[in-house]
Write an enzyme that holds these catalytic residues in place. Structure first.
Site, PDB file in Angstrom:
ATOM      1  N   SER A  45       0.811  -1.216   0.000  1.00 53.47           N
ATOM      2  CA  SER A  45       0.000   0.000   0.000  1.00 53.47           C
ATOM      3  C   SER A  45       0.847   1.269   0.000  1.00 53.47           C
ATOM      4  O   SER A  45       0.348   2.350  -0.302  1.00 53.47           O
ATOM      5  CB  SER A  45      -0.936   0.007   1.219  1.00 53.47           C
ATOM      6  OG  SER A  45      -1.895  -1.013   1.125  1.00 53.47           O
ATOM      7  N   GLY A 228      -4.387  -2.123  -0.884  1.00 56.20           N
ATOM      8  CA  GLY A 228      -3.555  -1.784  -2.033  1.00 56.20           C
ATOM      9  C   GLY A 228      -3.304  -0.290  -2.103  1.00 56.20           C
ATOM     10  O   GLY A 228      -3.892   0.494  -1.355  1.00 56.20           O
ATOM     11  N   CYS A 255      -9.449  -2.001   3.550  1.00 54.97           N
ATOM     12  CA  CYS A 255      -8.746  -0.809   3.056  1.00 54.97           C
ATOM     13  C   CYS A 255      -9.156  -0.449   1.616  1.00 54.97           C
ATOM     14  O   CYS A 255     -10.275  -0.012   1.399  1.00 54.97           O
ATOM     15  CB  CYS A 255      -7.247  -0.990   3.189  1.00 54.97           C
ATOM     16  SG  CYS A 255      -6.344   0.582   3.185  1.00 54.97           S
ATOM     17  N   GLN A 259     -12.928   0.558  -0.044  1.00 58.05           N
ATOM     18  CA  GLN A 259     -13.253   1.700  -0.902  1.00 58.05           C
ATOM     19  C   GLN A 259     -13.847   1.247  -2.233  1.00 58.05           C
ATOM     20  O   GLN A 259     -14.777   1.884  -2.758  1.00 58.05           O
ATOM     21  CB  GLN A 259     -11.988   2.528  -1.123  1.00 58.05           C
ATOM     22  CG  GLN A 259     -11.401   3.108   0.148  1.00 58.05           C
ATOM     23  CD  GLN A 259      -9.956   3.521  -0.003  1.00 58.05           C
ATOM     24  OE1 GLN A 259      -9.409   3.554  -1.112  1.00 58.05           O
ATOM     25  NE2 GLN A 259      -9.297   3.826   1.108  1.00 58.05           N
ATOM     26  N   ASN A 297      -3.387   2.514   7.138  1.00 60.10           N
ATOM     27  CA  ASN A 297      -2.532   3.030   6.067  1.00 60.10           C
ATOM     28  C   ASN A 297      -3.403   3.343   4.869  1.00 60.10           C
ATOM     29  O   ASN A 297      -3.609   2.504   4.005  1.00 60.10           O
ATOM     30  CB  ASN A 297      -1.457   2.013   5.685  1.00 60.10           C
ATOM     31  CG  ASN A 297      -0.676   2.456   4.455  1.00 60.10           C
ATOM     32  OD1 ASN A 297      -0.660   3.637   4.117  1.00 60.10           O
ATOM     33  ND2 ASN A 297      -0.074   1.513   3.766  1.00 60.10           N
ATOM     34  N   GLY A 299      -4.868   6.861   2.273  1.00 63.63           N
ATOM     35  CA  GLY A 299      -4.957   8.283   1.969  1.00 63.63           C
ATOM     36  C   GLY A 299      -6.325   8.685   1.465  1.00 63.63           C
ATOM     37  O   GLY A 299      -6.562   9.869   1.211  1.00 63.63           O
ATOM     38  N   TYR A 300      -7.227   7.698   1.303  1.00 64.21           N
ATOM     39  CA  TYR A 300      -8.585   7.947   0.822  1.00 64.21           C
ATOM     40  C   TYR A 300      -9.576   7.307   1.793  1.00 64.21           C
ATOM     41  O   TYR A 300      -9.226   6.390   2.547  1.00 64.21           O
ATOM     42  CB  TYR A 300      -8.775   7.356  -0.580  1.00 64.21           C
ATOM     43  CG  TYR A 300      -7.906   8.003  -1.627  1.00 64.21           C
ATOM     44  CD1 TYR A 300      -8.413   9.008  -2.460  1.00 64.21           C
ATOM     45  CD2 TYR A 300      -6.574   7.632  -1.782  1.00 64.21           C
ATOM     46  CE1 TYR A 300      -7.601   9.615  -3.413  1.00 64.21           C
ATOM     47  CE2 TYR A 300      -5.759   8.236  -2.722  1.00 64.21           C
ATOM     48  CZ  TYR A 300      -6.278   9.231  -3.534  1.00 64.21           C
ATOM     49  OH  TYR A 300      -5.484   9.839  -4.466  1.00 64.21           O
ATOM     50  N   HIS A 337      -6.715  -2.074   9.221  1.00 64.33           N
ATOM     51  CA  HIS A 337      -6.046  -3.351   8.947  1.00 64.33           C
ATOM     52  C   HIS A 337      -6.122  -4.290  10.151  1.00 64.33           C
ATOM     53  O   HIS A 337      -5.253  -4.245  11.031  1.00 64.33           O
ATOM     54  CB  HIS A 337      -4.580  -3.111   8.578  1.00 64.33           C
ATOM     55  CG  HIS A 337      -4.403  -2.491   7.237  1.00 64.33           C
ATOM     56  ND1 HIS A 337      -4.226  -3.219   6.086  1.00 64.33           N
ATOM     57  CD2 HIS A 337      -4.393  -1.195   6.854  1.00 64.33           C
ATOM     58  CE1 HIS A 337      -4.110  -2.409   5.048  1.00 64.33           C
ATOM     59  NE2 HIS A 337      -4.205  -1.166   5.494  1.00 64.33           N
ATOM     60  N   GLU A 339      -5.362  -7.297  10.191  1.00 63.33           N
ATOM     61  CA  GLU A 339      -4.273  -8.278  10.092  1.00 63.33           C
ATOM     62  C   GLU A 339      -2.938  -7.713  10.561  1.00 63.33           C
ATOM     63  O   GLU A 339      -1.909  -8.372  10.450  1.00 63.33           O
ATOM     64  CB  GLU A 339      -4.135  -8.762   8.642  1.00 63.33           C
ATOM     65  CG  GLU A 339      -3.381  -7.848   7.712  1.00 63.33           C
ATOM     66  CD  GLU A 339      -4.102  -6.578   7.306  1.00 63.33           C
ATOM     67  OE1 GLU A 339      -3.500  -5.728   6.644  1.00 63.33           O
ATOM     68  OE2 GLU A 339      -5.290  -6.433   7.662  1.00 63.33           O
TER      69      GLU A 339
END
Length: 359
Positions: A45, A228, A255, A259, A297, A299-300, A337, A339
């Protein structure tokens, strides 16, 4: 050797280069974790990004061969306040600088990472250059304007279909959960695969561009969408394939997968000012009325909920959507996350909830 970080807003930070010496351009982001630099560097990512670690001392426990989240470093660069030259940990197999050199990644130490983080928080995430060269204004502009991370998913995902059998040991804590999982790889962290295998799932890993018809022909019990890099809105073809899966098979995601579910269901996503990156972010599970410390982690985030979806988790810091569930169909996803390792493991209960959606 002296090195510089040049931000697109004109700010310049000077420090000392380490690792592999090479000019790199990327999106400059910060991570607030005190540990986990190896997992951060190898997390797909972070593809296309230059990572600023806010914790001041990095490299003190070295690098080992067991904690990779992918085949190697996926970030473009690393910026730290102080690099530890000699690690002290019984699991350490080599040093951080050696790791960067092997992967041809440049690092910079000696930068005031607190001041740099404040700039990113105030002005937002921006592009930057790390270099040991004396670049002209024209060269700087060309590098900054030429940066694009649109193809990041395709560069980090698997290129072939792979199969992984579930773990069937005598001490397996989940012996009855042998389910057939189709894991679509947009840049999947290795620990997602580990969590599924440990729960005795038979996992087939598919490239990001795999057609829905191919996945359905394998008759999976559950379709799992991975994390990703990049902007989810760039994955136009992948969103169209996902539309063919939702409502036909149970679909869950983490993640970027979260989205993409929103976009495939006519929701909307937007870029956060400086993102959420670190292993200390509080998230509230609305159903359990409990706050979990999570690793993040991204940014969107999802800014417009799709029709017939309900919010299941929210970010305690800014109220953003951290989880959602379809009220009629077997579709569920989270932004953070579960995991994560190292970091908080208390939210890994979600993998049991994901698998419970399997047919």
């Amino acid at each position: 050797m002296e090195a510089k970080l040049i931000l697109e807003n004109g700010s310049v930070f000077s420090g000392e280069a380490f690792g592999y010496l090479d000019t790199q351009v990327g999106e400059v982001v910060f991570n607030t974790g005190m540990t986990g630099y190896q997992e951060v560097l190898t997390d797909p990512s972070y593809c296309g990004q230059i990572i600023v670690m806010t914790y001041p001392l990095i490299g003190n426990y070295g690098i080992n061969l067991d904690d990779f989240e992918s085949t190697g470093i996926k970030a473009k660069g690393l910026i730290v306040r102080e690099k530890c030259a000699f690690s002290s940990n019984f699991r350490s197999e080599f040093e951080l600088e050696q790791f960067l050199k092997q992967n041809k990644i440049m690092g910079i130490e000696g930068i005031d990472t607190r001041a740099l983080t404040r700039i990113i928080r105030s002005s937002g995430t921006m592009r930057g250059i790390i270099t040991t060269d004396d670049l002209s204004e024209g060269q700087i502009q060309t590098l900054i304007e030429g940066y694009s991370n649109k193809g990041a998913v395709y560069s980090v995902c698997t290129k072939v279909v792979e199969h992984f059998a579930g773990s069937r040991t005598e001490n397996n804590a989940h012996p009855k959960s042998a389910k057939k999982i189709a894991l679509i790889d947009y840049g999947a962290k290795t620990n997602i695969l580990r969590e599924l295998i440990e729960r005795n799932c038979d996992v087939t890993l598919y490239p990001a561009w795999t057609k829905a018809e191919e996945i359905l022909s394998d008759q999976p019990d559950l379709v799992f969408l991975s994390n990703g890099p990049g902007n989810p809105e760039d994955l136009i073809a992948e969103i169209q394939e996902l539309k063919k899966l939702i409502g036909v098979k149970p679909v869950v995601g983490i993640c970027l997968g979260h989205q993409l579910i929103a976009l495939a269901s006519d929701g909307e996503t937007s870029k956060l000012k400086f993102g959420h990156r670190g292993c200390n972010h509080p998230v509230k599970d609305l159903g359990k009325n409990r706050v979990y410390i999570t690793s993040q982690n991204h940014g969107y985030c999802v800014t417009k909920m799709p029709k017939d979806f309900e919010v299941t988790h929210i970010n305690v810091n800014d109220g953003s959507v951290e989880g959602m569930r379809h009220t009629l169909l077997p579709v569920f996803s989270v932004q953070f996350h579960p995991e994560a390792s190292p970091g908080p493991r208390e939210s890994d209960y979600l993998f049991d909830e994901f698998i419970a959606y399997a047919e």
